[in-house]
Design a protein around this motif. Structure first.
Motif, PDB file in Angstrom:
ATOM      1  N   GLY A 251       7.353  -1.829   1.939  1.00 59.19           N
ATOM      2  CA  GLY A 251       7.544  -2.513   0.664  1.00 59.19           C
ATOM      3  C   GLY A 251       6.390  -3.388   0.215  1.00 59.19           C
ATOM      4  O   GLY A 251       6.494  -4.062  -0.804  1.00 59.19           O
ATOM      5  N   GLU A 252       5.287  -3.367   0.954  1.00 59.18           N
ATOM      6  CA  GLU A 252       4.189  -4.278   0.610  1.00 59.18           C
ATOM      7  C   GLU A 252       3.407  -3.792  -0.614  1.00 59.18           C
ATOM      8  O   GLU A 252       2.208  -3.481  -0.538  1.00 59.18           O
ATOM      9  CB  GLU A 252       3.257  -4.454   1.810  1.00 59.18           C
ATOM     10  N   HIS A 255      -0.090  -5.036  -1.777  1.00 58.98           N
ATOM     11  CA  HIS A 255      -1.335  -4.590  -1.159  1.00 58.98           C
ATOM     12  C   HIS A 255      -1.609  -3.120  -1.446  1.00 58.98           C
ATOM     13  O   HIS A 255      -2.086  -2.382  -0.600  1.00 58.98           O
ATOM     14  CB  HIS A 255      -1.350  -4.964   0.324  1.00 58.98           C
ATOM     15  N   VAL A 256      -1.304  -2.745  -2.683  1.00 59.56           N
ATOM     16  CA  VAL A 256      -1.775  -1.491  -3.252  1.00 59.56           C
ATOM     17  C   VAL A 256      -2.987  -1.879  -4.108  1.00 59.56           C
ATOM     18  O   VAL A 256      -2.920  -2.841  -4.882  1.00 59.56           O
ATOM     19  CB  VAL A 256      -0.688  -0.836  -4.141  1.00 59.56           C
ATOM     20  N   VAL A 346       5.958   7.379  -5.836  1.00 58.99           N
ATOM     21  CA  VAL A 346       5.957   7.680  -4.398  1.00 58.99           C
ATOM     22  C   VAL A 346       7.375   7.649  -3.813  1.00 58.99           C
ATOM     23  O   VAL A 346       7.718   8.489  -2.989  1.00 58.99           O
ATOM     24  CB  VAL A 346       5.034   6.702  -3.627  1.00 58.99           C
TER      25      VAL A 346
ATOM     26  N   SER B 222       7.154   8.366  12.171  1.00 60.97           N
ATOM     27  CA  SER B 222       7.037   7.895  10.784  1.00 60.97           C
ATOM     28  C   SER B 222       5.651   8.292  10.305  1.00 60.97           C
ATOM     29  O   SER B 222       4.661   7.838  10.867  1.00 60.97           O
ATOM     30  CB  SER B 222       7.186   6.372  10.722  1.00 60.97           C
ATOM     31  N   VAL B 238      10.198   8.764   7.608  1.00 59.82           N
ATOM     32  CA  VAL B 238      10.346   7.474   8.276  1.00 59.82           C
ATOM     33  C   VAL B 238      11.387   7.619   9.375  1.00 59.82           C
ATOM     34  O   VAL B 238      12.542   7.936   9.094  1.00 59.82           O
ATOM     35  CB  VAL B 238      10.750   6.365   7.283  1.00 59.82           C
ATOM     36  N   ARG B 239      10.961   7.431  10.611  1.00 56.99           N
ATOM     37  CA  ARG B 239      11.848   7.569  11.768  1.00 56.99           C
ATOM     38  C   ARG B 239      12.621   8.883  11.701  1.00 56.99           C
ATOM     39  O   ARG B 239      13.845   8.899  11.786  1.00 56.99           O
ATOM     40  CB  ARG B 239      12.806   6.365  11.865  1.00 56.99           C
ATOM     41  N   LEU B 243      11.952  11.230   3.375  1.00 53.67           N
ATOM     42  CA  LEU B 243      12.225  10.410   2.192  1.00 53.67           C
ATOM     43  C   LEU B 243      12.188  11.328   0.969  1.00 53.67           C
ATOM     44  O   LEU B 243      11.114  11.821   0.605  1.00 53.67           O
ATOM     45  CB  LEU B 243      11.166   9.306   2.069  1.00 53.67           C
ATOM     46  N   GLY B 251       7.164  10.987  -2.924  1.00 60.31           N
ATOM     47  CA  GLY B 251       5.919  11.413  -2.295  1.00 60.31           C
ATOM     48  C   GLY B 251       4.769  11.719  -3.236  1.00 60.31           C
ATOM     49  O   GLY B 251       3.712  12.164  -2.805  1.00 60.31           O
ATOM     50  N   LEU B 341      -4.076   3.939   1.836  1.00 54.90           N
ATOM     51  CA  LEU B 341      -3.876   2.568   2.330  1.00 54.90           C
ATOM     52  C   LEU B 341      -2.704   1.905   1.601  1.00 54.90           C
ATOM     53  O   LEU B 341      -1.807   1.325   2.226  1.00 54.90           O
ATOM     54  CB  LEU B 341      -5.158   1.736   2.126  1.00 54.90           C
ATOM     55  N   GLY B 342      -2.705   2.003   0.269  1.00 51.60           N
ATOM     56  CA  GLY B 342      -1.635   1.378  -0.500  1.00 51.60           C
ATOM     57  C   GLY B 342      -0.276   1.966  -0.174  1.00 51.60           C
ATOM     58  O   GLY B 342       0.706   1.247   0.019  1.00 51.60           O
ATOM     59  N   VAL B 343      -0.220   3.292  -0.071  1.00 50.73           N
ATOM     60  CA  VAL B 343       1.066   3.949   0.195  1.00 50.73           C
ATOM     61  C   VAL B 343       1.541   3.622   1.608  1.00 50.73           C
ATOM     62  O   VAL B 343       2.733   3.374   1.839  1.00 50.73           O
ATOM     63  CB  VAL B 343       0.958   5.473  -0.034  1.00 50.73           C
ATOM     64  N   ASN B 345       0.943   0.915   3.150  1.00 51.71           N
ATOM     65  CA  ASN B 345       1.465  -0.451   3.057  1.00 51.71           C
ATOM     66  C   ASN B 345       2.870  -0.468   2.461  1.00 51.71           C
ATOM     67  O   ASN B 345       3.687  -1.315   2.813  1.00 51.71           O
ATOM     68  CB  ASN B 345       0.524  -1.334   2.227  1.00 51.71           C
ATOM     69  N   VAL B 346       3.167   0.465   1.577  1.00 47.12           N
ATOM     70  CA  VAL B 346       4.487   0.498   0.944  1.00 47.12           C
ATOM     71  C   VAL B 346       5.537   1.138   1.853  1.00 47.12           C
ATOM     72  O   VAL B 346       6.660   0.661   1.934  1.00 47.12           O
ATOM     73  CB  VAL B 346       4.428   1.228  -0.424  1.00 47.12           C
ATOM     74  N   VAL B 347       5.172   2.204   2.553  1.00 41.38           N
ATOM     75  CA  VAL B 347       6.202   2.902   3.338  1.00 41.38           C
ATOM     76  C   VAL B 347       6.142   2.585   4.824  1.00 41.38           C
ATOM     77  O   VAL B 347       7.060   2.903   5.561  1.00 41.38           O
ATOM     78  CB  VAL B 347       6.190   4.437   3.107  1.00 41.38           C
ATOM     79  N   ASP B 348       5.076   1.939   5.293  1.00 42.46           N
ATOM     80  CA  ASP B 348       4.951   1.483   6.692  1.00 42.46           C
ATOM     81  C   ASP B 348       5.163   2.616   7.688  1.00 42.46           C
ATOM     82  O   ASP B 348       6.200   2.688   8.359  1.00 42.46           O
ATOM     83  CB  ASP B 348       5.922   0.328   6.969  1.00 42.46           C
ATOM     84  N   SER B 350       3.158   5.162  10.846  1.00 43.84           N
ATOM     85  CA  SER B 350       2.153   4.996  11.895  1.00 43.84           C
ATOM     86  C   SER B 350       1.278   6.245  12.074  1.00 43.84           C
ATOM     87  O   SER B 350       0.499   6.322  13.012  1.00 43.84           O
ATOM     88  CB  SER B 350       2.834   4.646  13.216  1.00 43.84           C
ATOM     89  N   MET B 378      -1.691  -3.441   6.331  1.00 40.25           N
ATOM     90  CA  MET B 378      -0.975  -4.700   6.566  1.00 40.25           C
ATOM     91  C   MET B 378      -0.419  -4.777   7.995  1.00 40.25           C
ATOM     92  O   MET B 378      -0.251  -5.847   8.552  1.00 40.25           O
ATOM     93  CB  MET B 378       0.187  -4.826   5.579  1.00 40.25           C
ATOM     94  N   THR B 379      -0.090  -3.619   8.550  1.00 44.15           N
ATOM     95  CA  THR B 379       0.535  -3.607   9.880  1.00 44.15           C
ATOM     96  C   THR B 379      -0.496  -3.432  10.992  1.00 44.15           C
ATOM     97  O   THR B 379      -0.130  -3.138  12.124  1.00 44.15           O
ATOM     98  CB  THR B 379       1.536  -2.435   9.972  1.00 44.15           C
TER      99      THR B 379
END
Lengths: 433, 433
Positions: A251-252, A255-256, A346, B222, B238-239, B243, B251, B341-343, B345-348, B350, B378-379
């Motif tokens: 959800g960040e 930081h897009v 997205v 994820s 995600v896990r 989505l 997506g 990078l932005g995406v 950050n939004v969907v977190d 790995s 961010m992570t």
């Protein structure tokens, strides 16, 4: 491999479904619940009996429906028992901690706010003196709120909303980049030790999204919650499931990257939405354009702690004809709209909910820009994307964190299955004295 | 309200868990499955017996483990029976339709490709002559593939990967903005009628993500799948849950704005990733910078249908020292990296998995840029984000669509629960003759 279960899953799942139905539709009946859930009347009746025995649900007056058959057995109205379960919600901000006490119906029993001291050392450290001071203040607020109820017996736990990033591996740690001195703070452990209550931690914007979901009577919702406070964050819900991502940091949206040639961001990247559109960025650009002296003459204080007030002031000035203020607020609103469009493309949601103190005087501008931007959503010919303001006010994070506690406790079976890795509730110890 | 269930859910859920375990770990034993799933040995044995009866699982040689107790009962190796279920996957591109035939283990039994005719009318219409021609060609390919097996008996269905947006309300319709003439095409109905097989439709990049998930032996993944083909799309897992969003259109990373002052995009917005970084954009910018004559002299054909070949050519030229080609490919790679990078950050997530024909000669450049960009995720202090290429080649979408059919059919219980609205499988009618 996926883990199976030997538990009587169906029973628990259906119990959560029925409890959720009663909570969302006070005054519903066993017959209505059976029709709405697809369960047999017998199954619903058995579950309702157990919920009544556990004190979670209560019966009201028999319902006499217009047109009901004379002599037919009247339906009994059902509702959750409000005091059966309570939850505290906390929301840490740079300048204060907000707190709420919710009952099982989602009604707010009390709100409180405690100012936080200036961080002793803005660079912080692993032990985070600032965070410890903040947790001490928060503990005092929790005690005050619980004391209003006489005892902590019905309090299921404390939900805590903090800005990201969070680390759920091991003790839950917060390294909120927008809270000075918060680096690797084991906030759940600290609050559990100080309050004696179970603690659940959630990213602040995700907490706000959980709150919006919990209060809603509709089901099957997919929405993006946009939080504009000191920072900009987001929470994503798809078909009633909260998107938490690999590590609870989804959800960040702040930081897009929205302006590749824009200002550096606190996250280390350049031109992030937060660096372009957060209140601090708007205030900074305004002061740069008119000069610090003129900005002060315009009523701005230009201090770190006054950012939201200064941002409000710019909103007032823009409405009164200050074209520089209007232009900078417009830049911010357009940046938010651009990122929201991208994020909606997205995650494919049909609602955008806007909240946070950064919208106090700039909200309509942002809402209108977001609405206009979403006219270009990829799904525009498939489904509309509605835009509205949150109804939770500035305590959205605290309300949401408290809702998350209720959500986790009362619908644990299906939440546990859908989000198996988020085992961040710490076992209860002795209650607060 | 949520719908409950009167079905014996646990049994079906556990059956899916066990089948998934056997499929991912050929040679596993009942004991291993019990340990890995948390089910009792008795439960696992009962389920395995049912799976063997249904012909989905087969027993192999008894396993003699090093160090096994002498006289202890030997463990029997289990594996899925490859031919028990087959699936066809189709992937519609501008110039051709790709097709694959998969068995239950995920092995590719056959691949095929059929060129598509030039669209008779590039503006298309509601009836989409281009789409009808494409579906006719696709039908021929499906028949060819099925014929290699003698009959369609074991074929569970046809999975179709198409670029978005899709509309799952009513008959599944595709309005792929990257396929000329595809507006409101009821592709599932058309293919069901023409092939006689059940049809499932999936966004192309999401299909590729499902395929990556299905082939993987790991669980709890994820990841973001990034597809760079004629367009740029994405799939988010995600896990282990795909989505899909409100309407199956999640997506669409190609429509995140990356250059606010950039070129107009086919979606109506300005400066979308696809408009900046898709092969057509790179080729166009190169031709603009060096001139069309010089571009032709450099080996480019500059026709709509030659975009991917021209893009490959630029990759070769960049490696050979053409600085303009290198600069334009770098611009595209950085744009992809910025959006990823932005995406992320939004969907977190790995993991980032890169695939598609647009990476044939530009892949390493994109991978390196994405890796560098993700250093600012961010992570980054919570978990690393790995970047790798898809192992599915250019048929990733077709492979994924076939995998989605298997996934849907064989793990229907939990998929059905997690994605309740996606009831897009059309009942089988008479088989292909």
């Amino acid at each position: 491999m996926r883990r199976g279960t030997n538990l009587p899953w169906v029973g628990d799942y259906n119990q959560a479904v029925v409890l959720d139905g009663v909570r969302r539709h006070p005054g519903t009946s066993r017959t209505d619940l059976a029709a709405a859930t697809g369960l047999t009347l017998q199954t619903v009746s058995n579950i309702v009996r157990r919920l009544i025995e556990r004190g979670l649900v209560q019966e009201g007056e028999p319902l006499l429906r217009p047109g009901a058959r004379a002599g037919g057995k009247p339906r009994t109205a059902l509702a959750v028992r409000p005091g059966a379960a309570l939850a505290v919600g906390l929301q840490f901000e740079r300048e204060h901690v907000d707190a709420v006490l919710l009952d099982l119906t989602g009604d707010v029993l009390a709100v409180d706010r405690e100012p936080l001291p200036d961080p002793p050392d803005a660079t912080g450290g692993a032990t985070g003196g600032a965070a410890e001071a903040a947790v001490a203040r928060a503990t005092a607020v929790v005690r005050r709120l619980v004391r209003t109820r006489g005892s902590a017996d019905a309090v299921l736990g404390v939900g805590v909303a903090v800005p990201g990033p969070l680390d759920f591996a091991g003790p839950v740690r917060s390294s909120a980049i927008n809270l000075p001195g918060w680096r690797g703070v084991a906030v759940a452990d600290m609050l559990t030790a100080s309050t004696g209550l179970p603690v659940l931690v959630e990213n602040d914007a995700t907490a706000a999204a959980v709150g919006d979901l919990w209060r809603s009577r509709r089901v099957g919702r997919s929405f993006l919650y946009v939080h504009v406070g000191a920072g900009i964050g987001g929470g994503v819900v798809v078909r009633d499931e909260v998107l938490r991502g690999e590590s609870g940091n989804a959800g960040e949206i702040g930081h897009v990257v929205v302006e590749p040639a824009g200002p550096p961001c606190s996250c280390g990247a350049v031109g992030c939405l937060e660096a372009v559109a957060a209140p601090a960025a708007v205030v900074r650009r305004y002061a740069e354009r008119v000069g610090r002296e003129a900005a002060r003459a315009a009523g701005l204080r230009l201090a770190e702690r006054s950012v939201l007030d200064d941002h409000d002031r710019l909103g007032v000035r823009a409405a009164a004809g200050d074209e520089v203020a209007a232009a900078e607020l417009r830049t911010a609103a357009l940046a938010v709209a651009r990122v929201v469009l991208g994020v909606v493309n997205v995650v494919d949601v049909s609602e955008v909910v806007l909240g946070g103190a950064g919208l106090r005087h700039a909200g309509e501008r942002v809402r209108d820009a977001v609405r206009a931007g979403l006219g270009l959503a990829m799904t525009r010919e498939v489904h509309p994307v509605e835009v509205r303001f949150s109804d939770a006010g500035e305590q959205a994070g605290a309300l949401g964190a408290a809702s998350a506690v209720l959500h986790e406790a009362l619908s644990s079976t299906w939440v546990g299955v859908h989000v198996p890795a988020r085992e961040i509730v710490i076992s209860p110890v002795a209650p607060v004295h």
